[in-house]
Design an enzyme around this catalytic site. Structure first.
Site, PDB file in Angstrom:
ATOM      1  N   CYS A  77       2.008  15.216 -18.375  1.00  0.00           N
ATOM      2  CA  CYS A  77       3.222  15.553 -17.641  1.00  0.00           C
ATOM      3  C   CYS A  77       4.412  15.623 -18.581  1.00  0.00           C
ATOM      4  O   CYS A  77       4.645  14.713 -19.375  1.00  0.00           O
ATOM      5  CB  CYS A  77       3.466  14.494 -16.574  1.00  0.00           C
ATOM      6  SG  CYS A  77       5.003  14.714 -15.693  1.00  0.00           S
ATOM      7  N   CYS A  83      10.385  10.099 -15.541  1.00  0.00           N
ATOM      8  CA  CYS A  83       9.926   9.699 -14.217  1.00  0.00           C
ATOM      9  C   CYS A  83       9.503   8.233 -14.252  1.00  0.00           C
ATOM     10  O   CYS A  83       8.887   7.779 -15.202  1.00  0.00           O
ATOM     11  CB  CYS A  83       8.763  10.591 -13.805  1.00  0.00           C
ATOM     12  SG  CYS A  83       7.928  10.063 -12.316  1.00  0.00           S
ATOM     13  N   CYS A 169       2.768  16.690  -9.786  1.00  0.00           N
ATOM     14  CA  CYS A 169       2.509  15.354 -10.311  1.00  0.00           C
ATOM     15  C   CYS A 169       1.014  15.289 -10.603  1.00  0.00           C
ATOM     16  O   CYS A 169       0.197  15.578  -9.729  1.00  0.00           O
ATOM     17  CB  CYS A 169       2.902  14.287  -9.291  1.00  0.00           C
ATOM     18  SG  CYS A 169       2.270  12.656  -9.741  1.00  0.00           S
ATOM     19  N   GLN A 306      -4.757   2.696   1.545  1.00  0.00           N
ATOM     20  CA  GLN A 306      -4.830   2.622   0.081  1.00  0.00           C
ATOM     21  C   GLN A 306      -4.774   4.033  -0.521  1.00  0.00           C
ATOM     22  O   GLN A 306      -5.371   4.957   0.022  1.00  0.00           O
ATOM     23  CB  GLN A 306      -6.134   1.945  -0.341  1.00  0.00           C
ATOM     24  CG  GLN A 306      -6.224   0.481   0.087  1.00  0.00           C
ATOM     25  CD  GLN A 306      -5.518  -0.469  -0.874  1.00  0.00           C
ATOM     26  OE1 GLN A 306      -4.993  -0.055  -1.900  1.00  0.00           O
ATOM     27  NE2 GLN A 306      -5.501  -1.729  -0.515  1.00  0.00           N
ATOM     28  N   TYR A 335      -3.706 -11.016   5.409  1.00  0.00           N
ATOM     29  CA  TYR A 335      -2.986  -9.840   4.877  1.00  0.00           C
ATOM     30  C   TYR A 335      -3.902  -8.614   5.023  1.00  0.00           C
ATOM     31  O   TYR A 335      -4.165  -7.898   4.060  1.00  0.00           O
ATOM     32  CB  TYR A 335      -2.592 -10.032   3.416  1.00  0.00           C
ATOM     33  CG  TYR A 335      -1.933 -11.355   3.114  1.00  0.00           C
ATOM     34  CD1 TYR A 335      -0.549 -11.487   3.164  1.00  0.00           C
ATOM     35  CD2 TYR A 335      -2.700 -12.476   2.787  1.00  0.00           C
ATOM     36  CE1 TYR A 335       0.053 -12.708   2.893  1.00  0.00           C
ATOM     37  CE2 TYR A 335      -2.099 -13.697   2.520  1.00  0.00           C
ATOM     38  CZ  TYR A 335      -0.725 -13.807   2.572  1.00  0.00           C
ATOM     39  OH  TYR A 335      -0.135 -15.012   2.301  1.00  0.00           O
ATOM     40  N   CYS A 447      -2.819  -7.715  -6.248  1.00  0.00           N
ATOM     41  CA  CYS A 447      -2.248  -6.553  -6.945  1.00  0.00           C
ATOM     42  C   CYS A 447      -1.242  -7.019  -7.998  1.00  0.00           C
ATOM     43  O   CYS A 447      -0.545  -6.208  -8.590  1.00  0.00           O
ATOM     44  CB  CYS A 447      -1.607  -5.590  -5.957  1.00  0.00           C
ATOM     45  SG  CYS A 447      -0.412  -6.367  -4.889  1.00  0.00           S
TER      46      CYS A 447
HETATM   47  N1  SAH Z   1      -6.031  -5.571   2.791  1.00  0.00           N
HETATM   48  C1  SAH Z   1      -5.243  -4.430   3.201  1.00  0.00           C
HETATM   49  C2  SAH Z   1      -3.734  -4.570   2.958  1.00  0.00           C
HETATM   50  C3  SAH Z   1      -3.294  -5.198   1.678  1.00  0.00           C
HETATM   51  S1  SAH Z   1      -1.594  -4.954   1.286  1.00  0.00           S
HETATM   52  C4  SAH Z   1      -5.772  -3.173   2.564  1.00  0.00           C
HETATM   53  O1  SAH Z   1      -6.524  -3.220   1.605  1.00  0.00           O
HETATM   54  O2  SAH Z   1      -5.426  -2.078   3.019  1.00  0.00           O
HETATM   55  C5  SAH Z   1      -0.875  -6.467   1.837  1.00  0.00           C
HETATM   56  C6  SAH Z   1      -0.607  -6.532   3.325  1.00  0.00           C
HETATM   57  O3  SAH Z   1       0.001  -7.789   3.628  1.00  0.00           O
HETATM   58  C7  SAH Z   1       0.334  -5.474   3.867  1.00  0.00           C
HETATM   59  O4  SAH Z   1      -0.296  -4.808   4.922  1.00  0.00           O
HETATM   60  C8  SAH Z   1       1.561  -6.276   4.367  1.00  0.00           C
HETATM   61  O5  SAH Z   1       2.148  -5.724   5.520  1.00  0.00           O
HETATM   62  C9  SAH Z   1       0.945  -7.613   4.669  1.00  0.00           C
HETATM   63  N2  SAH Z   1       1.826  -8.804   4.630  1.00  0.00           N
HETATM   64  C10 SAH Z   1       2.914  -9.004   3.862  1.00  0.00           C
HETATM   65  N3  SAH Z   1       3.387 -10.259   4.035  1.00  0.00           N
HETATM   66  C11 SAH Z   1       2.570 -10.871   4.926  1.00  0.00           C
HETATM   67  C12 SAH Z   1       2.532 -12.178   5.495  1.00  0.00           C
HETATM   68  N4  SAH Z   1       3.432 -13.100   5.173  1.00  0.00           N
HETATM   69  N5  SAH Z   1       1.538 -12.461   6.361  1.00  0.00           N
HETATM   70  C13 SAH Z   1       0.618 -11.531   6.698  1.00  0.00           C
HETATM   71  N6  SAH Z   1       0.610 -10.269   6.194  1.00  0.00           N
HETATM   72  C14 SAH Z   1       1.577  -9.941   5.323  1.00  0.00           C
END
Ligand code: SAH
Length: 491
Positions: A77, A83, A169, A306, A335, A447
């Site tokens: 790029c 960027c 991109c 994702q 989460y 992450c």
């Molecule tokens: N496991 C899922 C999402 C991971 S990203 C996947 O792979 O698609 C992390 C996620 O945590 C997001 O969806 C976000 O909204 C959520 N999150 C953030 N803070 C949180 C909290 N305190 N309690 C529960 N979920 C939360």
């Protein structure tokens, strides 16, 4: 060592780059004084301009590569320096993977307090991408105007909100450019303006493009500062010819805000959602072949999903492998987003409970469970650090009522807890409840390996032992990396 007055702003120095910083910058030393040089590659000898001298180090800018590093590659790029999206395009992909492996390793040692020999014994080789470009299934282009007022699509120049025109991109699919050209042609022909942040005037704010990699379905959504667009049918006309086009919609965002998407979506043509499948892979075999099991998801313009589907399959499959389920286990997935990992786990477990803070994501998760005929997964809206303690303590709090069957003993002491928190990691109240629930295994998907290391220290001080760690590269050309860890209960 010379003192801090060694360098002044705008001094030019020659430096050999010996290391890579956590933001991808090159690090070199001059007389023991560290220089952080953006855009320099490990192994380069460069001329750098001092931009910000500090007491014990200085930030510098690459002026000229004197001797290129053997790891330096031609960037795809032309805008890679301006960027903010990519940080490592000039570094060979092999070296990018080595950098990410080391980043995880170093954080576990420095922040987590783990012994280097232990980390080396337990860390598996990072799972790299077969093709580290064109991997993103989602593109979000801000719209602007050039000096003549003609609409442009592009990206924000690093740390600003001024837009540089660029419709290609290299991390995204080739359809993105076709879509953007069609949208820009429609805008020019029908005198449709781009949104201007400073004045809150103009219409089109962003163009969102999503592609289902397994289905080939394409979604386009224009984020608009208004309820409708002039001659919407003309936009549809230009877009429907593009192969795979499945959903064309408009998102209303009339707020003065940095939040990109508004709440309301109106479909202009086709379906409201696109479909994609995520396949389970065998992570113990060479090349990680698909096993034949898969789940289907419907994705709307507002759904979280994702962005690298190929690597996501590997990431989820690794979490599943680490969980080591036999069909009898009770599992929490904290989460959980739209329930992707939860539904993967449910296929091999007795019961899975997912927790997620965003209500719309939980609505998607419940629908996804139904769509895939999964009956042993339940989902709860709330903060993990509130829902889990309420459930465990069985208190008649509002949250516990929401969670239902307070004190369900199977779920109070689950066999496995999986967590996949955002970058800031798990809240301490969540970690403490996990320790009280004392599952046999904890699978931590992260992450950000710095907060992962911090949280692992707490879990290991609380009686768990690190069993396995493996990085998965979801974001080639950037400094980000996902990590999966398996912990087992030693009590
Ligand atoms: N496991 C899922 C999402 C991971 S990203 C996947 O792979 O698609 C992390 C996620 O945590 C997001 O969806 C976000 O909204 C959520 N999150 C953030 N803070 C949180 C909290 N305190 N309690 C529960 N979920 C939360």
């Amino acid at each position: 060592m010379k003192n801090a007055t060694l360098f002044k702003k705008n001094d030019i120095v020659t430096v050999t780059i010996e290391d890579i910083g956590s933001d991808g910058e090159g690090i070199g030393k001059v007389d023991g004084f560290a220089l952080f040089v953006k855009d320099a590659v490990v192994g380069d000898v460069v001329e750098a301009r001092i931009v910000k001298p500090q007491k014990n180090f200085a930030y510098a800018r690459l002026e000229k590569v004197l001797t290129p590093s053997p790891f330096r590659v031609e960037p795809k790029c032309a805008f890679h320096r301006q960027c903010g999206g990519c940080q490592l395009q000039t570094l060979s992909y092999e070296k990018q993977l080595e950098f990410k492996q080391n980043k995880i390793r170093n954080n576990l040692i420095r922040i987590g307090g783990f012994d280097a020999a232990e980390v080396d014994a337990k860390m598996e080789p990072i799972v790299g991408m077969e093709e580290p470009f064109c991997y993103r299934n989602k593109a979000l282009y801000p719209m602007g105007a050039d000096k003549e007022g003609t609409p442009i699509a592009g990206f924000y120049a690093g740390r600003t909100h001024s837009i540089i025109a660029n419709t290609k991109c290299h991390l995204g699919v080739s359809e993105n450019e076709t879509v953007l050209v069609a949208v820009l042609d429609y805008m020019k022909e029908n005198r449709v303006t781009s949104y201007e942040e400073a004045t809150h005037q103009g219409l089109v704010r962003h163009v969102l493009i999503r592609k289902g990699f397994t289905s080939g379905e394409l979604m386009v959504c224009l984020v608009v500062n208004g309820e409708k667009l002039p001659a919407e049918e003309k936009l549809v006309e230009r877009l429907i010819g593009i192969a795979g086009m499945t959903s064309i919609s408009l998102n209303v965002n009339k707020e003065k805000t940095n939040v990109i998407m508004g709440k309301k979506v109106r479909t202009l043509w086709g379906k409201d959602t696109i479909t994609d499948s995520i396949h389970v892979r065998d992570m113990s075999k060479e090349g990680f072949p698909r096993t034949g099991r898969s789940l289907q998801f419907h994705i709307s313009p507002l759904s979280f999903y994702q962005v690298n589907p190929e690597q996501t399959e590997k990431l989820y499959s690794l979490a599943l492998e680490y969980a080591g389920l036999s069909g009898q286990e009770t599992v929490w997935d904290l989460y959980c987003g739209i329930g992707t990992i939860s539904l993967f786990l449910a296929g091999d477990a007795k019961k899975v409970c997912g927790v997620e803070i965003v209500p719309a994501a939980i609505a998607d998760a419940k629908e996804n469970a139904l769509r895939n005929g999964i009956k042993n997964a339940e989902f709860f809206v709330g903060k993990a650090e509130e829902v889990l303690p309420a459930f465990y303590e069985g208190k008649a709090t509002e949250k516990a009522v929401e969670v239902g069957r307070v004190g369900d003993s199977d779920m109070r002491h689950p066999d496995v807890i999986v967590v996949d928190p955002p970058r800031k990691g798990c809240d301490d109240a969540c970690l403490q409840t996990m320790l009280q629930m004392a599952p046999e295994k904890i699978v931590y998907v992260s992450c950000d390996s710095a907060t992962l290391a911090r949280d692992l220290k707490i879990l290991c001080d609380g009686g768990y032992e690190l069993q396995k760690i493996r990085g998965v590269d979801q974001f080639g050309q950037t400094v980000h990396v996902e990590t999966v860890c398996l912990l087992s209960n030693q009590k």
